[in-house]
Design a protein around this motif. Structure first.
Motif, short mmCIF file in Angstrom:
data_model
loop_
_atom_site.label_atom_id
_atom_site.label_comp_id
_atom_site.label_asym_id
_atom_site.label_seq_id
_atom_site.Cartn_x
_atom_site.Cartn_y
_atom_site.Cartn_z
N LYS A 1 5.35 -6.83 -7.04
CA LYS A 1 5.15 -7.95 -6.12
C LYS A 1 3.68 -8.07 -5.78
CE LYS A 1 9.04 -8.56 -2.98
NZ LYS A 1 9.46 -8.25 -1.62
N GLN A 2 3.17 -9.28 -5.85
CA GLN A 2 1.79 -9.50 -5.41
C GLN A 2 1.71 -9.41 -3.89
OE1 GLN A 2 -0.02 -13.15 -6.57
NE2 GLN A 2 -0.94 -12.27 -8.38
N HIS A 3 0.58 -8.91 -3.41
CA HIS A 3 0.32 -8.96 -1.98
C HIS A 3 0.09 -10.41 -1.59
CE1 HIS A 3 -2.00 -7.36 1.68
NE2 HIS A 3 -0.75 -6.98 1.79
N PRO A 4 0.41 -10.79 -0.34
CA PRO A 4 0.17 -12.18 0.07
C PRO A 4 -1.28 -12.64 -0.13
CG PRO A 4 1.55 -11.07 1.68
CD PRO A 4 1.16 -10.03 0.66
N CYS A 5 -2.22 -11.71 -0.14
CA CYS A 5 -3.63 -12.09 -0.33
C CYS A 5 -3.90 -12.44 -1.79
CB CYS A 5 -4.55 -10.95 0.11
SG CYS A 5 -4.61 -9.58 -1.05
N GLY A 6 -2.95 -12.20 -2.67
CA GLY A 6 -3.16 -12.51 -4.08
C GLY A 6 -3.47 -11.28 -4.91
N GLY A 7 -3.71 -10.17 -4.24
CA GLY A 7 -4.04 -8.95 -4.96
C GLY A 7 -2.82 -8.31 -5.58
N THR B 1 -3.35 -5.04 -7.31
CA THR B 1 -3.62 -3.61 -7.52
C THR B 1 -3.89 -2.90 -6.21
OG1 THR B 1 -5.98 -4.01 -7.94
CG2 THR B 1 -4.52 -3.94 -9.86
N TRP B 2 -3.42 -1.67 -6.16
CA TRP B 2 -3.47 -0.86 -4.94
C TRP B 2 -4.00 0.52 -5.29
CZ3 TRP B 2 -1.27 -2.80 -0.32
CH2 TRP B 2 -0.62 -4.03 -0.46
N GLU B 3 -4.74 1.07 -4.34
CA GLU B 3 -5.22 2.43 -4.52
C GLU B 3 -4.40 3.36 -3.62
OE1 GLU B 3 -9.40 2.91 -4.52
OE2 GLU B 3 -9.29 5.09 -4.20
N ILE B 4 -4.01 4.47 -4.17
CA ILE B 4 -3.24 5.45 -3.39
C ILE B 4 -4.20 6.27 -2.54
CG2 ILE B 4 -1.74 7.48 -3.54
CD1 ILE B 4 -0.51 6.20 -6.05
N VAL B 5 -3.94 6.26 -1.23
CA VAL B 5 -4.83 6.98 -0.32
C VAL B 5 -4.12 8.13 0.38
CG1 VAL B 5 -6.36 5.02 0.08
CG2 VAL B 5 -4.36 5.32 1.54
N ARG B 6 -2.83 8.20 0.22
CA ARG B 6 -2.09 9.29 0.85
C ARG B 6 -0.85 9.57 0.04
NH1 ARG B 6 0.78 9.32 6.81
NH2 ARG B 6 2.68 10.08 5.88
N VAL B 7 -0.61 10.83 -0.20
CA VAL B 7 0.59 11.23 -0.93
C VAL B 7 1.33 12.26 -0.09
CG1 VAL B 7 1.51 12.28 -3.03
CG2 VAL B 7 -0.52 10.84 -3.16
N GLY B 8 2.46 11.87 0.42
CA GLY B 8 3.24 12.78 1.24
C GLY B 8 4.69 12.35 1.18
N ALA B 9 5.37 12.45 2.29
CA ALA B 9 6.73 11.93 2.34
C ALA B 9 6.71 10.43 2.10
CB ALA B 9 7.36 12.24 3.69
N ASP B 10 5.65 9.79 2.60
CA ASP B 10 5.41 8.38 2.32
C ASP B 10 4.15 8.26 1.50
OD1 ASP B 10 7.60 7.39 3.80
OD2 ASP B 10 6.45 7.65 5.64
N ILE B 11 4.05 7.15 0.79
CA ILE B 11 2.89 6.89 -0.04
C ILE B 11 2.01 5.86 0.67
CG2 ILE B 11 2.10 6.16 -2.32
CD1 ILE B 11 3.93 8.65 -2.28
N GLY B 12 0.78 6.20 0.91
CA GLY B 12 -0.17 5.27 1.53
C GLY B 12 -0.93 4.53 0.46
N LEU B 13 -0.95 3.21 0.60
CA LEU B 13 -1.62 2.37 -0.39
C LEU B 13 -2.59 1.43 0.31
CD1 LEU B 13 1.62 1.25 -2.25
CD2 LEU B 13 -0.09 2.77 -3.22
N VAL B 14 -3.72 1.18 -0.33
CA VAL B 14 -4.66 0.20 0.20
C VAL B 14 -4.81 -0.89 -0.85
CG1 VAL B 14 -7.09 -0.23 0.74
CG2 VAL B 14 -5.94 1.76 1.71
N CYS B 15 -4.63 -2.13 -0.40
CA CYS B 15 -4.80 -3.28 -1.29
C CYS B 15 -6.26 -3.35 -1.70
CB CYS B 15 -4.37 -4.56 -0.57
SG CYS B 15 -4.67 -6.05 -1.54
N ARG B 16 -6.52 -3.42 -2.99
CA ARG B 16 -7.90 -3.42 -3.46
C ARG B 16 -8.56 -4.79 -3.27
NH1 ARG B 16 -8.84 -1.20 -9.15
NH2 ARG B 16 -10.54 0.06 -8.43
N THR B 17 -7.77 -5.77 -2.94
CA THR B 17 -8.34 -7.11 -2.76
C THR B 17 -8.73 -7.36 -1.31
OG1 THR B 17 -6.97 -7.86 -4.58
CG2 THR B 17 -7.96 -9.56 -3.21
N CYS B 18 -7.82 -7.03 -0.38
CA CYS B 18 -8.09 -7.35 1.02
C CYS B 18 -8.26 -6.12 1.89
CB CYS B 18 -7.00 -8.24 1.60
SG CYS B 18 -5.42 -7.40 1.82
N GLY B 19 -7.98 -4.94 1.35
CA GLY B 19 -8.21 -3.72 2.10
C GLY B 19 -7.12 -3.34 3.07
#
Ligand SMILES: [Zn+2]
Length: 68
Positions: A18-24, A26-44
């Protein structure tokens, strides 16, 4: 898909189905644990996904962040 999510590293860049609403797409993984933290590379914007949701939503890895 679950197996993909079992090997995640901070710094991995992934493309989600699914695209992010900002149009991005791709995502960068910033946290790996019980949950996965992702940062949108387009809008942050940062989101947290459960491993299950991540495994369902991930399309492919763009870059692996693992360093030896
Ligand atoms: Zn975004």
């Amino acid at each position: 898909m679950i197996e993909i999510a079992a090997k995640l590293y901070v710094g991995d860049v992934v493309e989600m189905r699914k695209q992010h609403p900002c149009g991005g797409a791709t995502w960068e993984i910033v946290r790996v644990g019980a949950d996965i933290g992702l940062v949108c590379r387009t809008c942050g914007r940062r989101v947290l996904l459960s491993r299950r949701d991540f495994a369902r939503g991930v399309k492919r890895f763009v870059k692996r962040g693992e360093t030896s």
